[in-house]
Scaffold this motif. Structure first.
Motif: not given
Length: 268
Positions: A229-256
């Motif tokens: 975001a510091s390079r393209n100033l698209e703060v919300m877009e990059t945070l949403l991408a990080a949030a999506a990865w957290y949801m993927v990781l948490v979902s996999i851990a929950s299944i395990g």
């Protein structure tokens, strides 16, 4: 006569009203985000961005190593906590009190700034190195997260061990089983049914807790999102991408966690 009575179905108007209200709120939130000033088509690009992938891998490595170390150390502290040796028992009590009482972020910052107190770390006649060389951002985050989690794991393991009926331990002793063998074959298999659920929850918290390492410059998902975001100033877009990865990781851990709980539940 009873047969002449009309059967009136029970109507749950409250359920319908509450259901409609909940759906209205959900739809309103979705529409608000759809109409918001977010460039949605850029989110998938940031999701697979090289920096984001590096942050993802670092998050996984940090979380797994911290949790594994916490489990191993937690088992040791739990055994000391229930030991008949008063020195070991009180050491365990003090350890749990200290590392469970201090905020994780504070512990990370203390480890990261340890060089301000100890310029060198040395073991006499073995090695000596500068503290700021040994305690990198990764090591500081690993120690802060791992030691804090080990205090919680010690209490979880202790609860699991004490949940096993003492008569089974006495029966194992009566047939000549050593304490170590009794622990491995009698106590732990039954204690795991108590230990697994909270451990799984703690690992999920650990995955999210790695975000605190961003304050010391460690490249995990949040820090990766900020770098992009510091390079393209698209703060919300990059945070949403990080949030999506957290949801993927948490979902996999929950299944395990689900399959581990089912396996040990069936074994019991």
């Amino acid at each position: 006569m009873a047969s002449d009575l009309e059967v009136v179905p029970l109507r749950h108007y409250g359920r319908w009203v509450s259901g409609v209200l909940i759906l209205a709120v959900v739809v309103g939130i979705v529409l608000a985000f759809v109409d918001a000033q977010i460039i949605w088509e850029d989110v998938p690009e940031f999701f697979t961005h090289e920096t984001m992938i590096r942050g993802l891998l670092n998050t996984i490595v940090l979380a797994v190593l911290a949790q594994v170390g916490a489990i191993a150390l937690g088992v040791v502290i739990a055994l000391m906590r229930i030991s008949v040796n008063p020195v070991a028992r009180w050491f365990a009590v003090g350890y749990i009190w200290l590392f469970r009482g201090l905020p994780v972020l504070l512990q990370i910052l203390v480890w990261f700034n340890l060089a301000l107190v100890f310029e060198h770390i040395s073991i006499p006649m073995l090695f000596e190195e500068k503290t700021n060389v040994l305690i990198t951002a990764f090591v500081a985050a690993l120690l802060g997260l791992g030691l804090n989690e080990s205090a919680y794991m010690a209490e979880i393991v202790r609860a699991g061990l004490t949940s096993v009926d003492s008569g089974q331990v006495e029966a194992a002793k009566s047939i000549g089983m050593t304490p170590a063998l009794t622990l491995r074959r009698v106590v732990l298999p039954q204690a795991m049914r108590v230990i697994i659920p909270p451990t799984g929850n703690n690992f999920i918290n650990m995955l999210k807790g790695t975000s605190m390492a961003s304050v010391i410059g460690f490249l995990e998902l949040i820090h990766a999102a900020n770098n992009i975001a510091s390079r393209n100033l698209e703060v919300m877009e990059t945070l949403l991408a990080a949030a999506a990865w957290y949801m993927v990781l948490v979902s996999i851990a929950s299944i395990g966690q689900h399959y581990l709980e089912r396996a040990y539940g069936r074994a019991g």
